[in-house]
Design an enzyme around this catalytic site. Structure first.
Site, PDB file in Angstrom:
ATOM      1  N   ASP A 167       0.774  -1.245   0.000  1.00 45.90           N
ATOM      2  CA  ASP A 167       0.000   0.000   0.000  1.00 45.90           C
ATOM      3  C   ASP A 167       0.809   1.300   0.000  1.00 45.90           C
ATOM      4  OD1 ASP A 167      -1.824  -2.016   0.446  1.00 45.90           O
ATOM      5  OD2 ASP A 167      -2.800  -1.043   2.135  1.00 45.90           O
ATOM      6  N   GLU A 396       1.612  -9.270  11.792  1.00 46.32           N
ATOM      7  CA  GLU A 396       1.356  -8.931  10.387  1.00 46.32           C
ATOM      8  C   GLU A 396       2.680  -8.700   9.660  1.00 46.32           C
ATOM      9  OE1 GLU A 396      -1.163  -5.506  10.038  1.00 46.32           O
ATOM     10  OE2 GLU A 396      -1.425  -5.717   7.871  1.00 46.32           O
TER      11      GLU A 396
HETATM   12  C1  DGY Z   1      -5.963  -1.772   4.247  1.00 49.43           C
HETATM   13  O1  DGY Z   1      -7.117  -1.448   4.515  1.00 49.43           O
HETATM   14  O2  DGY Z   1      -4.978  -1.510   4.923  1.00 49.43           O
HETATM   15  C2  DGY Z   1      -5.726  -2.634   3.113  1.00 49.43           C
HETATM   16  O3  DGY Z   1      -4.405  -2.862   2.849  1.00 49.43           O
HETATM   17  C3  DGY Z   1      -6.485  -2.211   1.898  1.00 49.43           C
HETATM   18  O4  DGY Z   1      -6.731  -3.406   1.283  1.00 49.43           O
END
Ligand code: DGY
Length: 426
Positions: A167, A396
């Protein structure tokens, strides 16, 4: 690590998969991600296959039951309402029978389904379930080339950073500047209520994520328009390598199942993609880099996206260079593989995809390394991964220097990958 210890870690991982199991799909983690995520699910199925093969097939089937008519497989399926997540179905407004997001995610399905098929102990079940899935995966691959490669360059572009899975990567900092922040509806983030805000993307990045969602929503999620209408068009070598590998794996699987047309189509895609991937090589950085399609230039940024091509059948000199690069990176951090080069001034060891180690990436990189015979480097990364779990639990992601666990806890795909590290080597 003793055999007992490895077994204890494996059992704990299997327990996490159970806790996050919602019957027909698995949530990535309670609270932070309360729905079904696309690549999370496919990689989770690989872990599930060690304990319950029918359940593993079901995980992927549930995802594909929400494939769009145009072939896209969305990145989130909102099976149940949960206002603990933003942006929820009302923001996406994709007008689906069961709400979904309107963008996609790294296409690991071909790769994962081949893995399930190859290791299946119940071969007739595997034949039946794989046969039903391969035409859907093929349609998804067709969608990629039709919607995200309009000029027939054999490389597909992302139109939203969430599609990459990485992201807030440093790779798209410059390109992301072109995405406006004005005019978006006011919103409240929920991710920072579940996880430490210093581990998450910034407010400014969120504004831009949401601007893109609103922009695509205004175009009614029409995939014949979105690519050209997006100010953000990034050709990511990691994403493309995953697609190429999935095409190659799907071709092998289709051949084994007598589906020759699917096999041929996907073999052709993989070959052309592999040749085109070389245009993303950077001699300066000694690895692959992203291409900013909207600006027409390569992005000189050394992220793990440029190492992931080890997943595909690269020419030997490229594979050797990527292994040399991994060795070099290991000189500046204890745990491989950081999501960004620690020597880059913008590196941030805790912040999501700007530095942390992710075990799903380690899994894919080690799979590629082993496939090409780079076993020493694979072992080094596998050992680092198990050490992270042993000291930090099933997080994570992890800080690559200190090993500190970051983001959400009891994380499904981390658990699934650990099962794979332990059993794959057995
Ligand atoms: C989040 O919401 O952090 C996700 O990576 C989007 O899919």
């Amino acid at each position: 690590m003793t055999e007992e210890k490895r077994q204890a870690i494996f059992d704990e991982a299997a327990e996490i998969l159970k806790i996050n199991d919602r019957g027909t799909y698995t949530v990535p983690t309670h609270g932070l991600y309360p729905f079904q995520w696309n690549w999370d699910s496919c990689l989770t199925a690989i872990g599930q296959s060690y304990v319950d093969e029918p359940r593993a097939w079901l995980e992927v089937e549930t995802l594909f039951a929400h494939q769009w008519e145009d072939g896209m497989v969305p990145h989130i399926v909102f099976h149940q309402l949960d206002d603990g997540y933003f942006p929820g179905p009302d923001v996406w407004n994709t007008q689906r029978p069961v709400p979904t997001s309107g963008i996609t995610q790294p296409p690991v399905a071909g790769f994962a389904v081949k893995r399930l098929f190859d290791r299946a102990t119940d071969k007739s079940l595997a034949q039946e379930r794989a046969k039903a899935l391969i035409s859907k995966i093929d349609q998804w691959h067709s969608w990629f080339y039709a919607s995200r490669d309009p000029a027939n360059e054999h490389l597909v572009a992302l139109i939203h950073p969430w599609e990459s899975g990485r992201d807030n990567s440093i790779d798209w900092d410059d390109a992301f500047e072109r995405v406006p922040t004005e005019g978006i509806a006011p919103y409240t983030r929920r991710d920072t209520q579940h996880a430490d805000p210093s581990h998450r993307p910034t407010k400014e990045q969120y504004d831009r994520y949401i601007w893109l969602v609103e922009h695509f929503r205004a175009l009614n999620w029409d995939n014949t328009k979105l690519h050209d209408a997006s100010p953000f068009q990034i050709v990511d070598p990691g994403f493309n390598a995953i697609l190429i590998r999935s095409c190659a794996d799907l071709a092998d699987l289709a051949e084994a199942l007598g589906e020759n047309a699917i096999a041929e189509r996907n073999r052709d895609r993989a070959q052309k993609g592999l040749a085109a991937l070389d245009t993303l090589w950077s001699d300066k950085l000694g690895q692959y880099v992203c291409y900013d399609r909207a600006a027409g230039c390569l992005i000189e940024s050394a992220s793990v996206g440029g190492l992931l091509p080890i997943l595909v059948s690269l020419p030997k000199h490229r594979g050797d260079a990527l292994v040399a690069r991994l060795s070099k990176i290991s000189e500046s951090c204890r745990y491989l593989v950081p999501s960004h080069d620690p020597l880059d001034a913008r590196f941030d060891g805790k912040r999501y995809w700007r530095g942390p180690v992710w075990l799903i990436i380690n899994y894919m990189i080690t799979d590629g390394l082993r496939k090409s015979g780079y076993n020493d480097m694979a072992l080094k990364i596998e050992n680092a991964s198990l050490e992270l779990i042993n000291t930090g639990g099933f997080a994570e992601y992890y800080h690559p220097t200190t090993g500190e666990p970051c983001g959400g806890g009891s994380f499904t795909w981390t658990a699934a990958m650990v099962m794979e590290f332990i059993r794959r080597a057995a």
